[in-house]
Structure formats: C-alpha cells, structure tokens
Scaffold this active site. Structure first.
Site, PDB file in Angstrom:
ATOM      1  N   GLU A 108      -7.268  -9.229  65.601  1.00 51.58           N
ATOM      2  CA  GLU A 108      -7.739  -8.216  64.662  1.00 51.58           C
ATOM      3  C   GLU A 108      -9.144  -7.805  65.113  1.00 51.58           C
ATOM      4  OE1 GLU A 108      -5.378  -9.991  60.746  1.00 51.58           O
ATOM      5  OE2 GLU A 108      -7.375 -10.719  61.174  1.00 51.58           O
ATOM      6  N   ASP A 137     -11.972 -15.582  58.494  1.00 55.52           N
ATOM      7  CA  ASP A 137     -11.443 -16.918  58.733  1.00 55.52           C
ATOM      8  C   ASP A 137     -11.527 -17.313  60.204  1.00 55.52           C
ATOM      9  OD1 ASP A 137     -10.964 -17.999  56.302  1.00 55.52           O
ATOM     10  OD2 ASP A 137      -8.842 -17.479  56.204  1.00 55.52           O
ATOM     11  N   LYS A 278      -4.840 -17.372  53.862  1.00 54.04           N
ATOM     12  CA  LYS A 278      -5.438 -16.246  53.163  1.00 54.04           C
ATOM     13  C   LYS A 278      -5.734 -16.551  51.701  1.00 54.04           C
ATOM     14  CE  LYS A 278      -4.345 -11.593  51.802  1.00 54.04           C
ATOM     15  NZ  LYS A 278      -3.269 -10.624  51.709  1.00 54.04           N
ATOM     16  N   ASP A 302      -5.812  -6.053  53.464  1.00 57.16           N
ATOM     17  CA  ASP A 302      -5.873  -6.700  54.771  1.00 57.16           C
ATOM     18  C   ASP A 302      -6.822  -5.885  55.646  1.00 57.16           C
ATOM     19  OD1 ASP A 302      -3.975  -8.383  53.817  1.00 57.16           O
ATOM     20  OD2 ASP A 302      -2.320  -7.598  55.014  1.00 57.16           O
ATOM     21  N   ASP A 442       0.898 -14.414  47.609  1.00 56.05           N
ATOM     22  CA  ASP A 442       0.673 -13.273  46.727  1.00 56.05           C
ATOM     23  C   ASP A 442       1.816 -13.111  45.721  1.00 56.05           C
ATOM     24  OD1 ASP A 442       2.405 -12.690  48.809  1.00 56.05           O
ATOM     25  OD2 ASP A 442       0.963 -11.400  49.812  1.00 56.05           O
TER      26      ASP A 442
HETATM   27  O1  LIG Z   1      -5.719 -17.993  57.566  1.00 51.06           O
HETATM   28  C1  LIG Z   1      -5.627 -16.796  57.356  1.00 51.06           C
HETATM   29  C2  LIG Z   1      -4.491 -16.030  57.733  1.00 51.06           C
HETATM   30  C3  LIG Z   1      -4.474 -14.664  57.477  1.00 51.06           C
HETATM   31  N1  LIG Z   1      -5.538 -14.064  56.874  1.00 51.06           N
HETATM   32  C4  LIG Z   1      -5.515 -12.597  56.621  1.00 51.06           C
HETATM   33  O2  LIG Z   1      -4.412 -12.278  55.811  1.00 51.06           O
HETATM   34  C5  LIG Z   1      -3.981 -10.953  56.058  1.00 51.06           C
HETATM   35  C6  LIG Z   1      -2.465 -10.900  56.229  1.00 51.06           C
HETATM   36  O3  LIG Z   1      -2.055 -11.650  57.323  1.00 51.06           O
HETATM   37  P1  LIG Z   1      -1.060 -11.111  58.455  1.00 51.06           P
HETATM   38  O4  LIG Z   1      -0.941 -12.162  59.463  1.00 51.06           O
HETATM   39  O5  LIG Z   1      -1.483  -9.752  58.860  1.00 51.06           O
HETATM   40  O6  LIG Z   1       0.308 -11.056  57.661  1.00 51.06           O
HETATM   41  P2  LIG Z   1       1.276  -9.827  57.301  1.00 51.06           P
HETATM   42  O7  LIG Z   1       2.673 -10.318  57.451  1.00 51.06           O
HETATM   43  O8  LIG Z   1       0.911  -8.576  57.937  1.00 51.06           O
HETATM   44  O9  LIG Z   1       0.893  -9.783  55.750  1.00 51.06           O
HETATM   45  C7  LIG Z   1       1.690  -9.306  54.716  1.00 51.06           C
HETATM   46  O10 LIG Z   1       2.311 -10.381  54.043  1.00 51.06           O
HETATM   47  C8  LIG Z   1       1.412 -11.374  53.530  1.00 51.06           C
HETATM   48  C9  LIG Z   1       2.243 -12.436  52.845  1.00 51.06           C
HETATM   49  O11 LIG Z   1       3.023 -11.881  51.823  1.00 51.06           O
HETATM   50  C10 LIG Z   1       0.399 -10.747  52.593  1.00 51.06           C
HETATM   51  O12 LIG Z   1      -0.554 -11.713  52.210  1.00 51.06           O
HETATM   52  C11 LIG Z   1      -0.318  -9.604  53.290  1.00 51.06           C
HETATM   53  O13 LIG Z   1      -1.228  -8.976  52.438  1.00 51.06           O
HETATM   54  C12 LIG Z   1       0.727  -8.608  53.769  1.00 51.06           C
HETATM   55  O14 LIG Z   1       0.089  -7.536  54.449  1.00 51.06           O
HETATM   56  C13 LIG Z   1      -4.726 -10.469  57.292  1.00 51.06           C
HETATM   57  O15 LIG Z   1      -5.754  -9.583  56.893  1.00 51.06           O
HETATM   58  C14 LIG Z   1      -5.320 -11.751  57.855  1.00 51.06           C
HETATM   59  O16 LIG Z   1      -6.535 -11.526  58.480  1.00 51.06           O
HETATM   60  C15 LIG Z   1      -6.642 -14.804  56.500  1.00 51.06           C
HETATM   61  O17 LIG Z   1      -7.611 -14.267  55.974  1.00 51.06           O
HETATM   62  N2  LIG Z   1      -6.658 -16.149  56.750  1.00 51.06           N
HETATM   63 MN   LIG Z   2      -0.778  -7.685  58.797  1.00 52.13          MN
END
Ligand SMILES: O=c1ccn([C@@H]2O[C@H](COP(=O)(O)OP(=O)(O)O[C@H]3O[C@H](CO)[C@@H](O)[C@H](O)[C@H]3O)[C@@H](O)[C@H]2O)c(=O)[nH]1
Ligand SMILES: [Mn+2]
Length: 548
Positions: A108, A137, A278, A302, A442
């Site tokens: 990212e 993180d 997260k 995000d 979530d």
């Molecule tokens: O240890 C962590 C892991 C992830 N993130 C953040 O969490 C967000 C979502 O993570 P990502 O790996 O992009 O997952 P996605 O599958 O794209 O996420 C979707 O699915 C997740 C689980 O339902 C939701 O939390 C997210 O908002 C949604 O966009 C990103 O901004 C990451 O930077 C953290 O802050 N800390």
């Molecule tokens: Mn994502």
C-alpha cells in the site's frame, strides 16, 4: 412546513410486483423439480446414490434461494437532502473523525495513502470540525514521511479544491482524469499545482524505493526521531504524531483558512502480543482520537479508498440528524466501489448484486452489514451503547477549544492509549469497539450493533462516494473471496450465528439476510457436486435428468 420535511427519503425499487411474480414462478419450478427428484428415485445399483446426492444439492439450493429472497422481496433506496440539512443546521454540524488504516508501505504505497488522505481532508465540511487519523500497522517511517509531505501539500491542495470546486479531491485521481482541461482555472495555476503534486509523489516514491529518508528532511520534523535502527514493523513503541493541530490558530492553508487536524499513529507492536489486525488498529484509533478530537461521528475507510464525492459527510449526517429516525441509526454504510476494474469485469468484482440488490434489501429489514470501509459510525454506539428510546446524542460533543496541555502532552497521553498492554483485562475487542477474532471483524461488529437494538442505513448514491482498489487477477479475487466467505462461515459456526445471537433481537428476515454470506462458502459444495457428478453420470450412461 420546513420542519416536517425529512432530511432523507426512502424509495422502493421499481418493478417490485414483476420481481415477486417472477419469484413465485421460480418457487413453483423449484417445487416441481424437488417433486420429480423425490418421486423417481432409481433402484439400488442404478445410480441411486448419485440421484440422492442430486436431491441433497437441490434441497440445499432451494433453501439458499429462500434465504436470498429475504433481501430481494422489498429492497429500498435512500436519498439524503443536503440542502435541507443546510437550511436547518447551517454550519452547526457535529465534528467528524476520519480513520484510515494502512498496513504495509510496499503493498500500500505511501503515495497512494497520501492521495486518499488529501481527498478526505478536502471534504466540503467545516475544517475545524474534521480530523483525519492514519493508523500505520506497518510502523513505517516511509508512511510517516508521506503523511508529513501531505500535511505541507494540503496547504496548496485544499484551497485549490475549494476555489474551483473540483472533484474528485484525490489529487492522483483528479490529475489522471482531467488531462489539462482548464475551464475553471488558468492553465498556469493548473500546471503549477500539478507539478507540485508530481514532485511530491516522486520524492515519496524515491524514498520508498531507496528505503531511506534524506537527513535534511528528517531534521524538519521531530516525528522522524521516533525511528531508529532497531525498529521493525513487528516490534516498536507506540508512535503518535499530530502533524496538523486544527486547534492551533497558525495551522492555516495558503488562503488563510483553518486546516483539518491530521494525525499519524502506529500503535505499539511487540512479538509476544497479538495485534488483532485491522480491528486492533481501529480500537487504538478510537482511543487515541478520544484525547485529541473525540468527535461523536467516526468515519472509516481503507487506505486505498479515496473520497469521490466531497459532500459524502453531509449526506451521511442527513441520516443521523433526521428528526424522525436519526436517533435509531447506529451507522451509515456506503458501498465498496472500485476504480480499477477491467472492462468486462470477468471475475465479477464490481459486486453488483451485493451493492445494488442485497444491501438495499438488508436496509429494508433493519440495516445493511458493516463492511469495514466507507462507513460512518456514532462513537458511543461503536463503543457498546445499547439502544434506548430516549437516547439523545450530544452533537456538540468533542474537544473544541485548545486544551491547556501542549501538543507533546496530548501525544504522550495518546501513546499510552496505543500501548500493547492497554487492553489487557478490559472489554475492548469484545463489548467495546470493533470485535476481535474474526476475519470479517466488521460484519460481526455490525451484527452486535444491530443486536443492541440499533438500525443502520445504506446510502448508495449514483455518483460513488468512495473509490477503492479492487482485485483484478484471478488469484487476488480468490484470495479476497476466500477471506470473506471463510470469515462469514466462521460467524455462522460460532456463538455469533445470527439465528442464535440475533434471536429476539432482530427480525427473522434480517437474520436470513446475514445468512446469505454465512452460507456462501458451503454453497460451493453443492455446486461442486452439481458440476462433477452429472458429467461422470453422463459418461457412465446413468440418467440423472428427465429425457427430452
Ligand atoms: O493488520 C492489519 C491488516 C490490514 N489492515 C488494513 O485493513 C484494510 C483492509 O485490508 P485488506 O487487506 O485491503 O482487505 P480487503 O479484503 O481489501 O478488505 C475488505 O474486507 C475486510 C474484511 O471484511 C474489511 O475490513 C475491509 O474494510 C474491506 O475493504 C486495509 O486498509 C489494510 O491496510 C490493517 O490496518 N492492519
Ligand atoms: Mn483492500
């Protein structure tokens, strides 16, 4: 007259009668099929096992189809009226804290995070009431550097956005969409700001590539001294840096307007402590923001999701401030839209059915799921408050005046709230804040809010409010779907199973709506059976379908 006009309207989808007629015919078809299957079971040795397997798969499909009807029967669409909000409340609006999560400067990139942050800072909203927090993180000095650059560029970018009312307000998205058109401003001004942005992006990308920040830059902000040789992403002290203090009279942009507060946070990480991904970051943000701005409304996105509509905050407030229904609404969810889908979207990542049908259907039953991004919460409710009829939110809450304490003192206090051990022996991650222990933290958090008696609202404006980066390859798509379906299945199999946990607390049809996702993964078993067995039966000459 004016008073009686609601701040939002609820419309039913057109074609409801046609859909219901269609559903009745499908139901009849399903019943006939099951009847056929059940009454023509072949004798043992003539493909009976395969036949019964088909029956089981079809029964599963029939049950799943019934579950999906819960949300398809009466979907609604909401329409907020920001002009009415303005007429009634003017600029006397609640303050809003915006949380952005990022986790890794390489997957990212800080330049992407910076554009998201700038788009959020540039909302058409009183800047003294806006605070933007980034949780990193990755605990990376590179991301912190990006944020520091953003805090400087904001002084040029925010006045530019507001002067010419441009959209979208993510500079990366704006410059990639407008190829040098200048109906609004002079070509000179346009090029000036674009060059400034390009140079900043280049500086950030160069730093990321080399992994180092030039010493002369490090000397410009005390925050850089938080990092030393020993710090890794998995082992470091808590870091909180208030890059722009909105309460400081001198924190102004180039036009002399107040800037929104901007805060960088990397919660403490130690190898022996679990960090809860997260969800852990969100909870640390809730606490850290409580000593800096403490706004009653919390929005979270995000880091790859920029604001595409600068009125989205006002839109969301139309729901919370509505006199008739506002006091029941726990959160307002926007859909997850992506701006990088391929032309034919062959893996179905536009999430069309979820965004256009199912979420609107859930909305008519008690509210959409919380999907982790593009969502506005009320701080108190996210922190565990139960619904009561007489609940009155104090919209003036929040830390308005410059506190007696200095920035350093506030930062120290905030750091102690972002320490690993802070949550030990508390209800954080369970009754308070975002829940721990689930891949879709979530969804389970939103479910708990519904079960505490609150409703939620789905706002899906024609012009998307947020734009993110979606999966584009098969491997990425599978990874994401695996995470979502596994997470929802684990909810189904846990004590949070919606039929049990939600029993007596939410409507049966609302519970069924949640099960569309809870049963998403096992659906694949029936599908696998249906694609494999009939083909094998065909090879063996065992009939599984009627002859035509
Ligand atoms: O240890 C962590 C892991 C992830 N993130 C953040 O969490 C967000 C979502 O993570 P990502 O790996 O992009 O997952 P996605 O599958 O794209 O996420 C979707 O699915 C997740 C689980 O339902 C939701 O939390 C997210 O908002 C949604 O966009 C990103 O901004 C990451 O930077 C953290 O802050 N800390
Ligand atoms: Mn994502």
């Amino acid at each position: 007259m004016e008073r009686s006009r609601r701040l939002f309207e609820t419309e039913t989808h057109g074609g409801r009668a046609a859909y219901r007629l269609h559903a009745v015919t499908v139901a009849a078809g399903i019943l006939l099929l099951l009847y056929y299957r059940a009454t023509r079971v072949p004798a043992a040795g003539e493909g009976r096992a395969a036949w019964l397997g088909m029956l089981a798969a079809e029964l599963w499909y029939a049950a799943y189809w019934v579950v999906t009807q819960s949300v398809r029967w009466s979907p609604v669409r909401r329409r907020p009226f920001i002009d009415r909000l303005a007429a009634r409340h003017g600029e006397r609006l609640p303050s809003v804290d915006i949380f952005v999560c990022t986790a890794d400067p390489y997957s990212e990139p800080p330049s992407l995070v910076v554009s998201t942050i700038l788009s959020l800072m540039a909302y058409n909203y009183p800047p003294e009431k806006l605070s933007v927090y980034l949780s990193d993180d990755g605990g990376s000095i590179l991301t912190f550097y990006g944020m520091w650059e953003a805090s400087l560029f904001a002084k040029h970018w925010l006045p530019f956005c507001k002067r010419y009312n441009i959209e979208p307000r993510s500079p990366a998205a704006y410059f990639s969409q407008s190829d040098g058109h200048q109906e609004l401003c002079t070509p000179k001004e346009w090029s000036l700001i674009k060059d400034m942005f390009d140079e900043m992006t280049e500086r950030i990308d160069t730093a990321v590539m080399s992994g180092k920040i030039p010493e002369e830059i490090k000397a410009k902000h005390k925050g850089f001294h938080e990092w030393n040789q020993e710090i890794t992403s998995k082992n470091h002290q808590p870091i909180v840096q208030i890059l722009i203090d909105g309460k400081d009279q001198n924190a102004v942009d180039n036009d002399g307007n107040v800037l929104p507060t901007l805060v960088y946070m990397a919660r403490e990480k130690r190898p022996q402590h679990h960090h809860n991904f997260k969800a852990g970051a969100m909870n640390a943000l809730i606490r850290v923001s409580s000593v800096i701005s403490n706004s009653p409304i919390i929005m979270n996105v995000d880091c790859d999701m920029y604001s595409n509509n600068n009125d989205a905050v006002r839109d969301a407030l139309c729901f919370f401030l509505d006199e008739e229904m506002g006091h029941k609404i726990g959160f307002v969810q926007y859909p997850q839209n992506y701006n990088n889908l391929s032309k034919n979207d062959i893996y179905g990542n536009s999430l069309h059915v979820i965004n256009e049908v199912e979420m609107g259907g859930m909305d008519s039953l008690g509210g959409p799921l919380y999907i982790g991004t593009g969502c506005f919460h009320r701080r108190e409710i996210l922190c565990g408050r139960k619904f009561t009829k007489d609940y009155q939110e104090d919209w003036n809450a929040g830390i308005k005046d410059k506190l007696q304490e200095s920035i350093d003192e506030t930062e120290e206090k905030a750091k102690s709230l972002a320490a690993c051990t802070y949550e030990h022996g508390t209800q954080w991650g369970d009754e308070i804040g975002v829940k721990y222990g689930c891949a879709v933290e979530d969804v389970i958090t939103g479910l708990a809010i519904h079960c505490r008696g609150w409703e939620s609202v789905y706002n899906n404006p024609k012009k998307p409010a947020f734009m993110g980066v979606g999966p584009t390859t098969l491997a990425q798509t599978i990874l994401q779907h695996k995470r979502w379906s596994e997470g929802n299945l684990s909810i189904f199999l846990s004590k949070y199973n919606v039929f049990l946990f939600g029993h007596g607390k939410t409507k049966l049809r609302h519970q069924m709506g949640y099960h569309i996702y809870g049963l998403w993964a096992p659906n694949s078993l029936a599908t696998l059976y249906y694609v494999i067995i009939p083909s094998l039966a065909l090879l063996k000459g065992t009939p599984l379908f009627p002859e035509v």
